[in-house]
Design a protein around this motif. Structure first.
Motif, PDB file in Angstrom:
ATOM      1  N   LYS A 237       0.835  -1.204   0.000  1.00  0.00           N
ATOM      2  CA  LYS A 237       0.000   0.000   0.000  1.00  0.00           C
ATOM      3  C   LYS A 237       0.871   1.256   0.000  1.00  0.00           C
ATOM      4  N   ARG A 238       1.984   1.211   0.728  1.00  0.00           N
ATOM      5  CA  ARG A 238       2.914   2.345   0.699  1.00  0.00           C
ATOM      6  C   ARG A 238       3.409   2.586  -0.724  1.00  0.00           C
TER       7      ARG A 238
ATOM      8  N   ASN B 290      -0.497  11.372   7.711  1.00  0.00           N
ATOM      9  CA  ASN B 290      -0.663   9.994   8.164  1.00  0.00           C
ATOM     10  C   ASN B 290      -2.011   9.489   7.685  1.00  0.00           C
ATOM     11  N   PHE B 291      -1.990   8.540   6.756  1.00  0.00           N
ATOM     12  CA  PHE B 291      -3.219   8.001   6.193  1.00  0.00           C
ATOM     13  C   PHE B 291      -3.630   6.769   6.998  1.00  0.00           C
ATOM     14  N   VAL B 292      -4.693   6.905   7.768  1.00  0.00           N
ATOM     15  CA  VAL B 292      -5.190   5.812   8.602  1.00  0.00           C
ATOM     16  C   VAL B 292      -6.151   4.977   7.764  1.00  0.00           C
ATOM     17  N   ILE B 293      -5.838   3.710   7.604  1.00  0.00           N
ATOM     18  CA  ILE B 293      -6.598   2.826   6.714  1.00  0.00           C
ATOM     19  C   ILE B 293      -6.833   1.495   7.419  1.00  0.00           C
ATOM     20  N   PRO B 294      -7.722   0.653   6.891  1.00  0.00           N
ATOM     21  CA  PRO B 294      -7.932  -0.655   7.516  1.00  0.00           C
ATOM     22  C   PRO B 294      -6.651  -1.486   7.492  1.00  0.00           C
ATOM     23  N   PRO B 295      -6.449  -2.321   8.498  1.00  0.00           N
ATOM     24  CA  PRO B 295      -5.276  -3.213   8.481  1.00  0.00           C
ATOM     25  C   PRO B 295      -5.428  -4.255   7.395  1.00  0.00           C
ATOM     26  N   THR B 296      -4.314  -4.856   7.020  1.00  0.00           N
ATOM     27  CA  THR B 296      -4.322  -5.794   5.894  1.00  0.00           C
ATOM     28  C   THR B 296      -4.687  -7.214   6.307  1.00  0.00           C
ATOM     29  N   GLY B 297      -4.586  -7.526   7.590  1.00  0.00           N
ATOM     30  CA  GLY B 297      -4.768  -8.897   8.044  1.00  0.00           C
ATOM     31  C   GLY B 297      -3.462  -9.630   8.240  1.00  0.00           C
ATOM     32  N   CYS B 298      -2.361  -9.049   7.784  1.00  0.00           N
ATOM     33  CA  CYS B 298      -1.049  -9.679   7.987  1.00  0.00           C
ATOM     34  C   CYS B 298      -0.681  -9.720   9.471  1.00  0.00           C
ATOM     35  N   HIS B 299      -1.199  -8.766  10.233  1.00  0.00           N
ATOM     36  CA  HIS B 299      -0.985  -8.715  11.678  1.00  0.00           C
ATOM     37  C   HIS B 299      -2.367  -8.686  12.331  1.00  0.00           C
ATOM     38  N   PRO B 300      -2.876  -9.820  12.749  1.00  0.00           N
ATOM     39  CA  PRO B 300      -4.273  -9.912  13.204  1.00  0.00           C
ATOM     40  C   PRO B 300      -4.630  -8.991  14.361  1.00  0.00           C
ATOM     41  N   THR B 301      -3.651  -8.577  15.181  1.00  0.00           N
ATOM     42  CA  THR B 301      -3.975  -7.744  16.338  1.00  0.00           C
ATOM     43  C   THR B 301      -4.051  -6.259  16.000  1.00  0.00           C
ATOM     44  N   ALA B 302      -3.694  -5.876  14.785  1.00  0.00           N
ATOM     45  CA  ALA B 302      -3.643  -4.450  14.439  1.00  0.00           C
ATOM     46  C   ALA B 302      -5.033  -3.836  14.443  1.00  0.00           C
ATOM     47  N   ALA B 303      -5.165  -2.686  15.122  1.00  0.00           N
ATOM     48  CA  ALA B 303      -6.432  -1.957  15.129  1.00  0.00           C
ATOM     49  C   ALA B 303      -6.626  -1.221  13.809  1.00  0.00           C
ATOM     50  N   TYR B 304      -5.575  -0.608  13.296  1.00  0.00           N
ATOM     51  CA  TYR B 304      -5.610   0.127  12.031  1.00  0.00           C
ATOM     52  C   TYR B 304      -4.241   0.004  11.362  1.00  0.00           C
ATOM     53  N   GLY B 305      -4.217   0.353  10.087  1.00  0.00           N
ATOM     54  CA  GLY B 305      -2.965   0.492   9.365  1.00  0.00           C
ATOM     55  C   GLY B 305      -2.664   1.968   9.162  1.00  0.00           C
ATOM     56  N   VAL B 306      -1.398   2.286   8.974  1.00  0.00           N
ATOM     57  CA  VAL B 306      -0.975   3.671   8.777  1.00  0.00           C
ATOM     58  C   VAL B 306       0.088   3.720   7.681  1.00  0.00           C
TER      59      VAL B 306
ATOM     60  N   THR C  20       2.266  -0.782  10.326  1.00  0.00           N
ATOM     61  CA  THR C  20       3.013   0.170   9.504  1.00  0.00           C
ATOM     62  C   THR C  20       3.761  -0.590   8.411  1.00  0.00           C
ATOM     63  N   PRO C  21       4.263   0.098   7.395  1.00  0.00           N
ATOM     64  CA  PRO C  21       5.074  -0.598   6.391  1.00  0.00           C
ATOM     65  C   PRO C  21       6.304  -1.276   6.983  1.00  0.00           C
ATOM     66  N   ALA C  22       6.814  -0.776   8.108  1.00  0.00           N
ATOM     67  CA  ALA C  22       7.987  -1.383   8.740  1.00  0.00           C
ATOM     68  C   ALA C  22       7.633  -2.605   9.570  1.00  0.00           C
ATOM     69  N   GLY C  23       6.352  -2.763   9.891  1.00  0.00           N
ATOM     70  CA  GLY C  23       5.928  -3.875  10.720  1.00  0.00           C
ATOM     71  C   GLY C  23       4.947  -3.412  11.781  1.00  0.00           C
ATOM     72  N   LEU C  24       4.684  -4.285  12.749  1.00  0.00           N
ATOM     73  CA  LEU C  24       3.717  -4.005  13.798  1.00  0.00           C
ATOM     74  C   LEU C  24       4.358  -3.135  14.876  1.00  0.00           C
ATOM     75  N   VAL C  25       3.662  -2.075  15.252  1.00  0.00           N
ATOM     76  CA  VAL C  25       4.104  -1.185  16.326  1.00  0.00           C
ATOM     77  C   VAL C  25       3.055  -1.227  17.429  1.00  0.00           C
ATOM     78  N   SER C  26       3.480  -1.541  18.646  1.00  0.00           N
ATOM     79  CA  SER C  26       2.569  -1.616  19.771  1.00  0.00           C
ATOM     80  C   SER C  26       2.507  -0.271  20.485  1.00  0.00           C
ATOM     81  N   VAL C  27       1.306   0.088  20.924  1.00  0.00           N
ATOM     82  CA  VAL C  27       1.056   1.371  21.567  1.00  0.00           C
ATOM     83  C   VAL C  27       0.578   1.133  22.991  1.00  0.00           C
ATOM     84  N   ARG C  28       1.168   1.832  23.924  1.00  0.00           N
ATOM     85  CA  ARG C  28       0.651   1.916  25.293  1.00  0.00           C
ATOM     86  C   ARG C  28       0.416   3.380  25.586  1.00  0.00           C
ATOM     87  N   ALA C  29      -0.852   3.755  25.774  1.00  0.00           N
ATOM     88  CA  ALA C  29      -1.214   5.148  25.995  1.00  0.00           C
ATOM     89  C   ALA C  29      -1.687   5.333  27.431  1.00  0.00           C
TER      90      ALA C  29
END
Length: 402
Positions: free
Chosen positions: A74-75, A103-119, A162-171
């Motif tokens: 997608k990138r 930052n274009f927030v889009i649906p995740p691809t399914g490659c990483h099942p835990t992803a809330a969104y893709g960017v 992300t295109p680089a891989g899965l990034v985990s967020v703790r807010a």
């Protein structure tokens, strides 16, 4: 902090701000990118933010569907001229300015099942970084404060693809606001063959540097070796020297990621006053980004722009470099100060191996903590009669042709 951040969030399509994402993509997904564009047609739903002083425009809706099996696909699709028109519209004048990001927030691809969104992240000069820390802090803040990811106090955990891989967020959250974002970044590294590299730079001479990956490939240079002080009043000279060194490094010492095609170096960080304070390491930096293409035959293009924030991927790359040099260990805080005095705090939480058919690289997993603030909610439009549907650049504040 634990080496891993919990990955349990799910997308919430019926959130209070679902109108950002629903309807628009379906309406235009089967049309040409700019068909129906205008005040009465497509509108891009945006939330503007800054993290550490560096702006970021988060696009939550209005895009057509973006083809691609992975976020890397997608990138690459968004880098093509028809989709790149969105970046130009948002970042160039009259709607943007040199330091703006998208930052274009889009649906995740399914490659990483835990992803809330893709960017997919976009910057000036047709740069689409694989990852960006300050941008992801802004995205995480927007998703939580608009309700697109349900906020739980005192903390909310979720993942972004992300295109680089899965990034985990703790807010960390309080009274409906995000007061801190900690990102567990992708594996970062500084290979022995990319250390103490000598490059010849026109008008400067020999410069010794390291190249490290933190989501982007950074040329890392000690500012004192160039006779520079990292103060905002020296910004023009910092940009001039930094952009020249970065371009020379890319030409003379090209690098690439071992697992996917991502050539570098694509950015540069100057470091200053690195020191140990108790069990933590501190330092100051200035990250030089491109806002045009450097042409060695045109000295007026020997310039760029400064990241106003301490830079998340830059902090990750510098930590990888310091770890490779035995200066920064695991579970030690690294406090990074920006050109405007803001701070991110990084930490290395794990050593890992990155393997490919050609090599095996010792890498580290970094976290970066900072805060982002929302500055405005807006809908960006372009009337069919507007003479600048893809924006423009002028040589007074832009370094070259887009």
């Amino acid at each position: 902090m634990a080496a891993s951040i919990a990955r349990a969030s799910k997308r919430v399509p019926n959130s209070p701000c679902a109108w950002y994402l629903q309807g628009h993509a379906r309406r235009f997904s089967g049309q040409q990118v700019f068909e129906g564009w205008g005040a009465s047609g497509r509108r891009l739903q945006c939330v503007d933010c800054h993290a550490g002083g560096e702006p970021a425009r988060v696009i939550l809706g209005g895009l057509p569907a973006i083809p691609g099996r992975t976020m890397l696909d997608k990138r690459l699709r968004m880098m093509q001229p028809d989709f790149d028109a969105f970046r130009k519209l948002l970042l160039l004048e009259p709607r943007g300015y040199p330091c703006q990001n998208a930052n274009f927030v889009i649906p995740p691809t399914g490659c990483h099942p835990t992803a809330a969104y893709g960017v997919v992240i976009a910057e000036q000069g047709r740069v689409y970084p694989a990852m960006s820390g300050h941008n992801l802090m802004c995205v995480a803040t927007v998703l939580l404060e608009t309700g697109m990811v349900p906020m739980q106090e005192p903390g909310t955990d979720f993942d972004l693809e992300t295109p680089a891989g899965l990034v985990s967020v703790r807010a960390s959250c309080k009274h409906g606001k995000v007061v801190q974002v900690t990102l567990q970044n992708v594996a970062s590294f500084c290979r022995p063959e990319d250390m103490d590299v000598d490059v010849e730079v026109p008008d400067i001479g020999k410069v010794t540097l390291d190249v490290a990956y933190g989501g982007m490939f950074y040329a890392i240079v000690d500012a004192s070796k160039l006779g520079l002080e990292l103060k905002s009043k020296n910004g023009r000279e910092i940009c001039r020297l930094g952009e020249m060194i970065k371009t020379a490094c890319r030409e003379q010492h090209p690098v690439n990621h071992p697992q996917f095609d991502y050539p570098g170096c694509d950015i540069l960080v100057l470091t200053e006053n690195q020191r140990r304070e108790g069990n933590r390491v501190c330092g100051k930096n200035a990250v030089v980004m491109s806002n045009g293409k450097l042409d060695w035959d045109r000295p007026q293009t020997w310039t760029g722009m400064l990241d106003r924030s301490p830079c998340g991927t830059g902090t990750s790359a510098v930590m990888a470099q310091l770890h490779a040099r035995g200066i920064l260990g695991l579970e030690q805080d690294f406090v990074h100060e920006s050109i405007v005095g803001s701070h991110f705090t990084g930490r290395l939480v794990e050593e890992v191996l990155i393997t490919s058919e050609k090599e095996q690289i010792k890498a580290v997993v970094p976290t970066i903590s900072g805060r982002a603030w929302i500055t405005q909610y807006c809908e960006v439009v372009c009337d069919p009669s507007d003479p600048f549907p893809e924006g423009y650049v002028v040589g007074d504040i832009w370094s070259g042709d887009e």
